[in-house]
Motif scaffolding. Structure first.
Motif, short mmCIF file in Angstrom:
data_model
loop_
_atom_site.label_atom_id
_atom_site.label_comp_id
_atom_site.label_asym_id
_atom_site.label_seq_id
_atom_site.Cartn_x
_atom_site.Cartn_y
_atom_site.Cartn_z
N ILE A 20 0.84 -1.20 0.00
CA ILE A 20 0.00 0.00 0.00
C ILE A 20 0.88 1.25 0.00
N ALA A 21 1.92 1.24 0.84
CA ALA A 21 2.79 2.40 0.95
C ALA A 21 3.49 2.72 -0.36
N ALA A 22 3.76 1.68 -1.16
CA ALA A 22 4.46 1.89 -2.44
C ALA A 22 3.59 2.64 -3.45
N THR A 23 2.30 2.75 -3.18
CA THR A 23 1.39 3.41 -4.13
C THR A 23 1.21 4.89 -3.83
N ARG A 24 1.84 5.40 -2.77
CA ARG A 24 1.65 6.79 -2.37
C ARG A 24 2.87 7.26 -1.58
N PRO A 25 3.08 8.56 -1.44
CA PRO A 25 4.20 9.04 -0.60
C PRO A 25 4.03 8.49 0.81
N SER A 26 5.11 7.91 1.35
CA SER A 26 4.95 7.23 2.64
C SER A 26 6.28 7.12 3.37
N VAL A 27 6.15 6.82 4.66
CA VAL A 27 7.29 6.53 5.52
C VAL A 27 6.94 5.28 6.31
N TYR A 28 7.90 4.34 6.43
CA TYR A 28 7.67 3.10 7.18
C TYR A 28 8.62 3.05 8.37
N LEU A 29 8.05 2.80 9.55
CA LEU A 29 8.85 2.67 10.76
C LEU A 29 8.50 1.37 11.45
N ASP A 30 9.53 0.57 11.73
CA ASP A 30 9.35 -0.67 12.49
C ASP A 30 9.74 -0.39 13.93
N LEU A 31 8.77 -0.35 14.82
CA LEU A 31 9.03 0.06 16.18
C LEU A 31 9.69 -1.03 17.02
N GLU A 32 10.00 -2.18 16.40
CA GLU A 32 10.85 -3.16 17.05
C GLU A 32 12.32 -2.90 16.73
N SER A 33 12.58 -1.96 15.83
CA SER A 33 13.94 -1.59 15.44
C SER A 33 14.42 -0.41 16.28
N GLU A 34 15.59 -0.55 16.90
CA GLU A 34 16.12 0.55 17.71
C GLU A 34 16.37 1.78 16.86
N ALA A 35 16.83 1.56 15.63
CA ALA A 35 17.11 2.70 14.75
C ALA A 35 15.84 3.47 14.44
N ASP A 36 14.74 2.76 14.16
CA ASP A 36 13.49 3.45 13.85
C ASP A 36 12.89 4.09 15.09
N ARG A 37 13.05 3.46 16.25
CA ARG A 37 12.55 4.10 17.48
C ARG A 37 13.32 5.38 17.77
N ALA A 38 14.61 5.38 17.44
CA ALA A 38 15.42 6.59 17.66
C ALA A 38 14.92 7.75 16.79
N LYS A 39 14.42 7.43 15.61
CA LYS A 39 13.92 8.49 14.71
C LYS A 39 12.77 9.27 15.34
N ILE A 40 12.00 8.59 16.17
CA ILE A 40 10.84 9.27 16.76
C ILE A 40 11.04 9.51 18.25
N ALA A 41 12.30 9.75 18.62
CA ALA A 41 12.56 10.16 20.00
C ALA A 41 11.76 11.43 20.31
N ASP A 42 11.70 12.32 19.32
CA ASP A 42 10.78 13.46 19.38
C ASP A 42 9.70 13.17 18.35
N ALA A 43 8.73 12.37 18.77
CA ALA A 43 7.74 11.85 17.81
C ALA A 43 6.93 12.96 17.17
N GLU A 44 6.55 13.96 17.95
CA GLU A 44 5.69 15.01 17.40
C GLU A 44 6.40 15.77 16.28
N GLN A 45 7.67 16.10 16.51
CA GLN A 45 8.42 16.84 15.49
C GLN A 45 8.63 15.98 14.24
N TYR A 46 9.03 14.70 14.45
CA TYR A 46 9.30 13.84 13.30
C TYR A 46 8.03 13.62 12.48
#
Length: 396
Positions: free
Chosen positions: A44-70
């Motif tokens: 579904i995401a490939a059909t439109r502008p999108s961002v994918y985050l796996d919240l079991e991944s430490e790297a992806d969780r770090a991206k949303i340390a400031d979730a509201e801003q991200y």
């Protein structure tokens, strides 16, 4: 290779998921692990502008340390949050972002939330995202998602794509055993109270032996050496994890003395067989669970095909009148469905008595053949895939 194989299967729910995203700010796609949620979300995401985050991944969780801003920086995209229950604090933030977005004209397609259970996700989002979120449940493959001639294999291996598509029965069984072990040792402790893995495995296996039977919590409690309330909590957990179905009895006929206990089904037939160490069709057919397993397999496919808002029950009086599955469709019509794993199905007297009580609009016997035929008394024998297609045709 696994995701490549999985993509070969077109999931029916994809169309509905895309439609919900076009109508609603947030959609929660719920289902057991390994059922294909992530693969579908990425399609579904490939059909439109999108961002994918796996919240079991430490790297992806770090991206949303400031979730509201991200998330604000990606307000023009669909944001897919996989295993979202790992960050329960997100739900309040999502509420604010959705409300601010609405004022800017961003009314749909903001967030796709993926969860492996209904417990935390529905409880948390239900409080903070009421009126802003739509729920969809994604189950294993059903009778309308594989070629009709492959239904016996789907029944034996179950509907988890990696199990169904395995190169051999041996590999399929090993995958299911590993799946069970992972749930017991990793996932269930994360979602629920600390329960000894071996105790829960025994309980899950007992449910497989008891497939389609009436719940007798006291009997399970004696076997496990616990009390009935503890058994109820184990069952609630497996139901909330979408691994077990508690089919409630029909209760609208006050003139009859009806069974009050629910029927219990391990929802995926392949897991039933793995819990009982039945590795192939010959082993399954030689085991007493075969009929009950096929009944559960048929029930899952029929419920999956039924229109949204359909209520599923079984009917059983203390006098012996019985129907395996009663579907109350959204407009109120009843379908009375008996399920037989025989090419020459016969209807017992209890079914005739039950349909006299309920006067359903349809009286159907599901069987594993390929042709439909009348059985008299307005009863029709119908192959599983055909009945599922008829239910699918009733969708708005």
């Amino acid at each position: 290779m696994r995701s490549e194989y999985t993509r070969m299967i077109k999931r029916r729910i994809r169309t509905e998921l895309a439609a919900r995203l076009d109508e609603t700010p947030a959609v929660a796609l719920l289902g057991p692990r390994q059922v294909g949620k992530t693969t579908l979300a990425q399609e579904i995401a490939a059909t439109r502008p999108s961002v994918y985050l796996d919240l079991e991944s430490e790297a992806d969780r770090a991206k949303i340390a400031d979730a509201e801003q991200y998330l604000t920086s990606h307000q023009d995209k669909l944001v897919v949050l996989d295993e979202v229950h790992r960050l329960p604090g997100l739900f309040q933030i999502l509420r604010g972002l959705i409300d601010r977005g609405r004022r800017k004209g961003l009314r749909a397609g903001r967030f796709l939330l993926l969860g492996s259970a209904s417990i935390d996700l529905m409880a948390q989002s239900g409080e903070s995202l009421a009126g802003r979120i739509s729920y969809l449940e994604m189950g294993p493959l059903d009778a309308l998602e594989v070629p009709e001639q492959d239904l016996p294999g789907l029944w034996i291996r179950g509907g988890f794509p990696d199990s169904y598509l395995a190169r051999s029965d041996r590999i399929s069984l090993r995958w299911r055993r590993d799946f069970i072990r992972t749930y017991l040792e990793r996932d269930i402790p994360m979602f629920g109270p600390r329960i000894a893995a071996e105790t829960l495995r025994r309980f899950w296996t007992m449910l497989a032996h008891h497939q389609s039977g009436l719940l007798n919590a006291s009997e399970f409690a004696r076997s496990l050496g616990v009390d009935s309330k503890t058994v109820a909590s184990y069952l609630d957990l497996l139901v909330d994890l979408l691994l077990v179905r508690r089919l409630e009895p029909w209760h609208s006929n006050a003139a009859k003395r009806l069974t009050k206990s629910p029927r219990i089904y391990v929802r995926d037939s392949g897991l039933v067989h793995a819990l009982l160490n039945l590795g192939d069709q010959e082993a399954v057919l030689g085991h007493p669970v075969a009929g009950a397993s096929w009944e559960g397999f048929a029930i899952e496919s029929l419920i999956a095909a039924a229109p949204e808002g359909t209520v599923a029950n079984f009917y059983r009086t203390l006098a012996g009148a019985e129907i395996d599955l009663v579907l109350t469709l959204p407009h109120g019509a009843l379908w009375a469905i008996e399920i037989k794993r025989s090419l020459a199905p016969k209807v017992e007297r209890g079914f005739h008595h039950a349909v006299e009580d309920l006067q359903p609009a349809r009286r159907i016997v599901i069987y594993p053949g390929v042709e439909r035929f009348p059985m008299g008394h307005a009863i029709e024998a119908v192959p599983l895939a055909q009945a599922s297609r008829e239910l699918l045709a009733l969708h708005d």
